[in-house]
Write a protein that holds these residues in place. Structure first.
Motif, mmCIF file in Angstrom:
data_model
loop_
_atom_site.group_PDB
_atom_site.id
_atom_site.type_symbol
_atom_site.label_atom_id
_atom_site.label_comp_id
_atom_site.label_asym_id
_atom_site.label_seq_id
_atom_site.Cartn_x
_atom_site.Cartn_y
_atom_site.Cartn_z
ATOM 1 N N LEU A 86 0.867 -1.175 0.000
ATOM 2 C CA LEU A 86 0.000 0.000 0.000
ATOM 3 C C LEU A 86 0.905 1.226 0.000
ATOM 4 C CD1 LEU A 86 -2.520 -1.074 2.814
ATOM 5 C CD2 LEU A 86 -2.708 -1.496 0.358
ATOM 6 N N ALA A 87 0.550 2.233 -0.777
ATOM 7 C CA ALA A 87 1.374 3.440 -0.865
ATOM 8 C C ALA A 87 0.518 4.667 -0.608
ATOM 9 C CB ALA A 87 2.026 3.541 -2.247
ATOM 10 N N ALA A 88 1.148 5.711 -0.122
ATOM 11 C CA ALA A 88 0.420 6.956 0.158
ATOM 12 C C ALA A 88 1.266 8.150 -0.232
ATOM 13 C CB ALA A 88 0.055 7.031 1.644
ATOM 14 N N THR A 89 0.603 9.231 -0.574
ATOM 15 C CA THR A 89 1.304 10.460 -0.946
ATOM 16 C C THR A 89 0.400 11.663 -0.733
ATOM 17 O OG1 THR A 89 2.454 11.618 -2.747
ATOM 18 C CG2 THR A 89 0.568 10.270 -3.358
ATOM 19 N N ASN A 90 1.014 12.797 -0.404
ATOM 20 C CA ASN A 90 0.258 14.045 -0.351
ATOM 21 C C ASN A 90 0.580 14.913 -1.569
ATOM 22 O OD1 ASN A 90 2.820 14.978 0.161
ATOM 23 N ND2 ASN A 90 2.384 15.773 2.202
ATOM 24 N N ARG A 91 1.320 14.331 -2.518
ATOM 25 C CA ARG A 91 1.658 15.040 -3.745
ATOM 26 C C ARG A 91 0.730 14.618 -4.880
ATOM 27 N NH1 ARG A 91 8.138 15.501 -4.713
ATOM 28 N NH2 ARG A 91 8.759 16.279 -2.670
ATOM 29 N N ASN A 92 0.695 15.431 -5.916
ATOM 30 C CA ASN A 92 -0.003 15.065 -7.146
ATOM 31 C C ASN A 92 0.987 14.275 -7.995
ATOM 32 O OD1 ASN A 92 -1.143 14.925 -9.729
ATOM 33 N ND2 ASN A 92 -2.133 16.914 -9.535
ATOM 34 N N LEU A 93 0.869 12.931 -7.963
ATOM 35 C CA LEU A 93 1.858 12.109 -8.648
ATOM 36 C C LEU A 93 1.816 12.280 -10.160
ATOM 37 C CD1 LEU A 93 2.084 8.725 -6.709
ATOM 38 C CD2 LEU A 93 3.496 10.776 -6.529
ATOM 39 N N ARG A 94 0.643 12.598 -10.702
ATOM 40 C CA ARG A 94 0.569 12.858 -12.146
ATOM 41 C C ARG A 94 1.453 14.052 -12.503
ATOM 42 N NH1 ARG A 94 -3.052 10.220 -15.236
ATOM 43 N NH2 ARG A 94 -4.688 9.024 -14.184
ATOM 44 N N ALA A 95 1.376 15.101 -11.690
ATOM 45 C CA ALA A 95 2.212 16.273 -11.930
ATOM 46 C C ALA A 95 3.689 15.930 -11.728
ATOM 47 C CB ALA A 95 1.809 17.412 -10.991
ATOM 48 N N GLU A 96 3.975 15.060 -10.751
ATOM 49 C CA GLU A 96 5.357 14.637 -10.524
ATOM 50 C C GLU A 96 5.887 13.850 -11.720
ATOM 51 O OE1 GLU A 96 7.321 15.316 -7.548
ATOM 52 O OE2 GLU A 96 5.722 16.811 -7.627
ATOM 53 N N VAL A 97 5.023 13.025 -12.330
ATOM 54 C CA VAL A 97 5.421 12.278 -13.527
ATOM 55 C C VAL A 97 5.728 13.235 -14.674
ATOM 56 C CG1 VAL A 97 4.595 10.699 -15.327
ATOM 57 C CG2 VAL A 97 4.189 10.170 -12.913
ATOM 58 N N GLU A 98 4.863 14.238 -14.868
ATOM 59 C CA GLU A 98 5.077 15.210 -15.938
ATOM 60 C C GLU A 98 6.352 16.012 -15.722
ATOM 61 O OE1 GLU A 98 1.535 17.524 -16.018
ATOM 62 O OE2 GLU A 98 0.268 15.892 -16.788
ATOM 63 N N ALA A 99 6.702 16.214 -14.452
ATOM 64 C CA ALA A 99 7.923 16.968 -14.135
ATOM 65 C C ALA A 99 9.148 16.060 -14.088
ATOM 66 C CB ALA A 99 7.755 17.682 -12.798
ATOM 67 N N CYS A 100 8.963 14.772 -14.443
ATOM 68 C CA CYS A 100 10.058 13.790 -14.480
ATOM 69 C C CYS A 100 10.671 13.543 -13.107
ATOM 70 C CB CYS A 100 11.151 14.220 -15.462
ATOM 71 S SG CYS A 100 10.573 14.359 -17.165
ATOM 72 N N ARG A 101 9.865 13.723 -12.056
ATOM 73 C CA ARG A 101 10.342 13.429 -10.704
ATOM 74 C C ARG A 101 9.799 12.098 -10.188
ATOM 75 N NH1 ARG A 101 9.499 19.195 -10.059
ATOM 76 N NH2 ARG A 101 7.376 18.768 -9.308
ATOM 77 N N PHE A 102 8.920 11.468 -10.948
ATOM 78 C CA PHE A 102 8.368 10.184 -10.555
ATOM 79 C C PHE A 102 8.191 9.336 -11.809
ATOM 80 C CE2 PHE A 102 5.408 7.089 -8.763
ATOM 81 C CZ PHE A 102 5.896 6.949 -7.470
ATOM 82 N N ARG A 103 8.558 8.063 -11.718
ATOM 83 C CA ARG A 103 8.498 7.181 -12.880
ATOM 84 C C ARG A 103 7.051 6.933 -13.306
ATOM 85 N NH1 ARG A 103 13.055 3.832 -14.179
ATOM 86 N NH2 ARG A 103 11.524 2.478 -15.203
ATOM 87 N N GLU A 104 6.812 7.079 -14.600
ATOM 88 C CA GLU A 104 5.466 6.886 -15.118
ATOM 89 C C GLU A 104 5.016 5.432 -14.965
ATOM 90 O OE1 GLU A 104 2.903 8.151 -19.090
ATOM 91 O OE2 GLU A 104 5.042 7.698 -19.293
ATOM 92 N N ASP A 105 5.921 4.479 -15.231
ATOM 93 C CA ASP A 105 5.532 3.069 -15.137
ATOM 94 C C ASP A 105 5.203 2.669 -13.704
ATOM 95 O OD1 ASP A 105 8.142 3.392 -14.349
ATOM 96 O OD2 ASP A 105 8.990 1.910 -15.722
ATOM 97 N N LEU A 106 5.939 3.222 -12.729
ATOM 98 C CA LEU A 106 5.628 2.929 -11.330
ATOM 99 C C LEU A 106 4.300 3.557 -10.932
ATOM 100 C CD1 LEU A 106 6.303 1.770 -8.568
ATOM 101 C CD2 LEU A 106 7.696 3.805 -8.119
ATOM 102 N N PHE A 107 4.043 4.764 -11.416
ATOM 103 C CA PHE A 107 2.775 5.433 -11.112
ATOM 104 C C PHE A 107 1.588 4.587 -11.566
ATOM 105 C CE2 PHE A 107 -0.634 8.234 -12.823
ATOM 106 C CZ PHE A 107 -1.148 8.655 -11.611
#
Length: 458
Positions: free
Chosen positions: A294-315
């Motif tokens: 189980l994972a949790a975040t207070n960030r907008n991961l879609r925006a993080e993916v667009e900013a190349c700070r989070f892997r799209e495949d992991l998202f």
């Protein structure tokens, strides 16, 4: 008098998985029947090489290993297993042994050493001792983590608002499934509470729930923390150590603030989620794991993916099911129930009498927007108990809401974002610039506070 064997219908639930490695077919058959009748899942191998092949594809809690084997000797394979980070127990058995062999076996990492021929109760008792020792070690480790990480209690799923009622319905539906769940929400809304509710409602409820705050562990250490490491894997690694995936085996691993994971580690996590195998740092061997993530975040991961700070495949791998926990300001009707629950819980913990929450106090609490959400409310109740009164002045001028029949308290025409900024900066000033103390009062992590300050260039 020998007790009769229990009928199959009375066999207890599976106690664990055991790999028996012995070149004698009679011994393999004998151990297979005896251990299966005691509730264990048993796999058999006639050599260390065959055992290694089975080990690559299946998780085993314990290995019963003969020393004298064709090809690779039992002690030799044991040393390789331990060097590669195998955390399970290994019981060595042999018909020919002297004191030197026994000492060599124990130094290699054997949990027990049994001479052939042996009785069923001898091997069964040895396995039970190993199982109990492993269980106690795991529970001790998890309890130490819980005490070290937080002294706060679990507020549970408190509230009867439509938002919480809907969230409960969804939880009941998805908790029994093995699916990965991404829990979204602002800092302090209770994402870990939701994760625990998912765990308790699942078939894994009797197994470990292991929470880890990805934002609280340095980038240099988090890989070892999650996956473990072997001796000498890096400077200072004087002995092998199991990772949190090991301690969560059979249960649930909760990755809080997953958006803080370094990109390199995100790649490794994706591989674990896809293949359900973990490779300890410095090891050449992958170990099968059975863990619900189980994972949790207070960030907008879609925006993080667009900013190349989070892997799209992991998202997309995490977003199998997404739950959004509503902020406290959107369920103000739950505030009195939460305040009462915290009052009861904290008064016992602190050893002080509870305070009476008068109607006017309750209305003030409901009128406040709580930018720190449930965590901030809990901290406010704790401060109130310590002061012996409710410090309502700390809520003034922080953007109180106006509701029908409720007097407006220090109303502000500012947008919520500006209200949050003014309130956080006011608390920071009150603490003399001490961000750690300010974060505690606000009910947010220091990292969240620093990120806000960076956004405002203060």
């Amino acid at each position: 008098m020998r007790s009769p064997e229990r009928p199959v219908s009375e066999i207890p639930p599976t106690e664990g998985s055991i790999l028996v490695v012995d070149d004698e077919s009679g011994m393999r058959s004998f151990l297979s029947r005896a251990l299966a009748l005691r509730g264990y899942t048993v796999e058999l191998a006639g050599s260390a090489e065959e055992g290694a092949q089975k080990f690559e594809h299946t998780h085993f809690d314990l290995i019963v290993l003969d020393i004298a084997l064709p090809g690779k000797a039992g002690i030799e394979w044991l040393k390789e297993l331990k060097a590669d980070g195998f955390a399970g127990d290994v019981i060595l058995i042999t018909a020919f042994a002297d004191m030197e062999t026994a000492i060599d076996a124990l130094r290699a990492g054997a949990s027990d050493f049994i001479l052939k021929p042996f009785r069923v109760d001898q091997i069964a008792n040895a396995i039970q001792r190993c199982t109990e020792r492993t269980r106690l070690s795991r529970e001790n480790y998890l309890l130490r983590r819980q005490v070290a990480e937080s002294a706060r209690g679990d507020d549970g799923m408190v509230g009867s608002s439509p938002a919480i009622a809907r969230l409960r319905q969804i939880l009941q539906r998805i908790a029994p499934t093995p699916s990965t769940v991404l829990i979204q929400g602002e800092s302090g809304v209770g994402k870990e509470v939701v994760a625990r509710a998912l765990h308790q409602g699942s078939p894994r409820a009797g197994k470990p729930f292991v929470p880890v705050n990805c934002a609280a562990i340095s980038a240099e250490l988090i890989e070892s923390e999650l996956f473990g490491h072997v001796k000498g894997a890096f400077t200072g690694a004087r002995e092998a150590r199991n990772g949190l995936f090991h301690y969560a085996h059979g249960g649930t691993l909760f990755l809080d603030e997953i958006g803080e994971l370094p990109l390199a580690l995100q790649s490794r996590l994706l591989r674990v989620l896809e293949e359900r195998r973990v490779r300890p740092l410095g090891s050449e061997t992958e170990v099968p794991v059975d863990v619900r993530v189980l994972a949790a975040t207070n960030r907008n991961l879609r925006a993080e993916v667009e900013a190349c700070r989070f892997r799209e495949d992991l998202f997309y791998r995490l977003e199998v099911i997404t739950l959004t926990v509503p902020p406290l300001r959107e369920r103000a009707e739950d505030i009195p129930a939460l305040a009462a629950a915290f009052m009861s819980q904290l008064s016992m913990q602190l050893g002080v009498p509870p305070l009476l929450v008068r109607p006017e106090v309750s209305e003030r609490l409901r009128a406040y927007p709580w930018p720190g959400n449930v965590r901030e409310l809990r901290n406010f109740i704790e401060r109130s108990l310590l002061f012996g009164e409710f410090p309502l002045d700390s809520l003034a001028g922080a953007g109180a809401r106006t509701e029908p029949g409720v007097a407006r308290v220090e109303a502000s025409p500012l947008p919520l974002g500006e209200v949050e900024k003014h309130h956080i900066l006011a608390v920071l000033e009150h603490c003399g610039g001490n961000k750690t103390r300010a974060a505690e009062l606000l009910g947010v992590s220091r990292k969240t506070l620093e990120r806000k300050c960076a956004e405002w260039a203060v």
